[in-house]
Write an enzyme that holds these catalytic residues in place. Structure first.
Site, PDB file in Angstrom:
ATOM      1  N   GLY A  44     -20.294  13.528  41.006  1.00 52.18           N
ATOM      2  CA  GLY A  44     -20.390  13.129  42.412  1.00 52.18           C
ATOM      3  C   GLY A  44     -20.081  14.212  43.425  1.00 52.18           C
ATOM      4  N   HIS A  93     -32.554  18.656  42.101  1.00 57.94           N
ATOM      5  CA  HIS A  93     -32.643  19.151  40.722  1.00 57.94           C
ATOM      6  C   HIS A  93     -32.235  20.623  40.703  1.00 57.94           C
ATOM      7  CE1 HIS A  93     -33.998  19.104  36.581  1.00 57.94           C
ATOM      8  NE2 HIS A  93     -34.553  20.281  36.809  1.00 57.94           N
ATOM      9  N   ASN A 142     -34.394  13.157  45.302  1.00 52.98           N
ATOM     10  CA  ASN A 142     -33.524  13.646  44.224  1.00 52.98           C
ATOM     11  C   ASN A 142     -33.274  15.133  44.424  1.00 52.98           C
ATOM     12  OD1 ASN A 142     -32.156  13.599  41.662  1.00 52.98           O
ATOM     13  ND2 ASN A 142     -33.973  14.510  40.726  1.00 52.98           N
TER      14      ASN A 142
HETATM   15  C1  GRF Z   1     -26.530  18.358  40.047  1.00 52.29           C
HETATM   16  O1  GRF Z   1     -26.587  19.640  39.482  1.00 52.29           O
HETATM   17  C2  GRF Z   1     -27.916  17.840  40.364  1.00 52.29           C
HETATM   18  O2  GRF Z   1     -28.808  18.841  40.681  1.00 52.29           O
HETATM   19  C3  GRF Z   1     -28.314  17.191  39.062  1.00 52.29           C
HETATM   20  O3  GRF Z   1     -27.134  16.618  38.570  1.00 52.29           O
HETATM   21  C4  GRF Z   1     -26.007  17.339  39.060  1.00 52.29           C
HETATM   22  C5  GRF Z   1     -25.099  16.339  39.680  1.00 52.29           C
HETATM   23  O4  GRF Z   1     -23.875  16.890  40.051  1.00 52.29           O
HETATM   24  N1  GRF Z   1     -29.389  16.247  39.283  1.00 52.29           N
HETATM   25  P1  GRF Z   1     -22.843  16.024  40.894  1.00 52.29           P
HETATM   26  O5  GRF Z   1     -22.656  14.705  40.158  1.00 52.29           O
HETATM   27  O6  GRF Z   1     -23.411  15.824  42.248  1.00 52.29           O
HETATM   28  O7  GRF Z   1     -21.583  16.845  40.910  1.00 52.29           O
END
Ligand code: GRF
Length: 191
Positions: free
Chosen positions: A12, A94, A92
């Protein structure tokens, strides 16, 4: 007031960056996770954001009952069904420069490849994983002697910078370029 949901399954950190960025602005955030014990719930509590455990199979019903102007996926480890994608505006983030390194472990894979094609991408969510229209990208380079941990940290820093600004751009129709500092204006790729 604009109602935004952030869906995550784990740590998160993007959720927290988004909430902190919009602090004091008039947005009604809801945090949702398909994992009961995910750390994102702790963050939501600490940030005083409403948070819900939404089992994956209840997601469509939940969204129907609680319509959101924007659904923000941030580390959400599920593939949303087409019924949701068709009825809601979903984005989203990524950790690669899509279309390179779709799918899981993108950070480690690109690091091990010493790929010049690294960075982060914010995109619309479509039926196919990591394939929707790209909104913006921020490249991150892997310098010599950079450890995986350092690279991961740089990727997350880029995510935490880019994601809130793309959200502001989408919600308030502010040109993204205006939300970037002098230094990032040349780096961010706007589609
Ligand atoms: C991030 O690196 C995002 O790009 C990917 O999952 C990760 C989530 O990290 N989809 P967080 O839970 O926001 O710390």
């Amino acid at each position: 007031m604009k109602k935004i949901a952030v869906f995550g399954s784990g740590n998160g950190s993007n959720f927290q960056a988004i909430i902190e960025y919009f602090q004091g602005k008039n947005i009604d955030f809801t945090c949702c996770s398909d994992k009961k014990d995910s750390y994102i719930h702790e963050r939501a509590k600490n940030l005083s954001v409403k948070n819900f455990y939404v089992p994956f199979e209840n997601t469509f019903e939940f969204i129907k009952k609680n319509p959101f102007e924007l659904i923000v996926l941030a580390g959400y480890m599920r593939i949303l069904p087409i019924s949701i994608i068709k009825t809601a505006n979903v984005i989203n983030i990524h950790p690669s420069l899509l279309p390179a390194y779709k799918g899981i472990n993108a950070i480690k894979k690109s690091y091990l490849d010493k790929s010049p094609k690294t960075g982060v991408t914010v995109h619309q969510v479509s039926e196919d994983v990591d394939s929707g229209n790209i909104i913006a990208q921020l490249p991150v380079s892997i310098s010599d002697n950079m450890s995986l941990w350092e690279f991961e940290t740089a990727i997350h820093k880029a995510e935490h910078f880019l994601y809130p600004r793309v959200i502001e751009h989408l919600l308030f129709k502010v040109p993204l370029i205006e939300l970037l500092g002098e230094n990032q204006r040349e780096s961010v790729i706007i589609w």
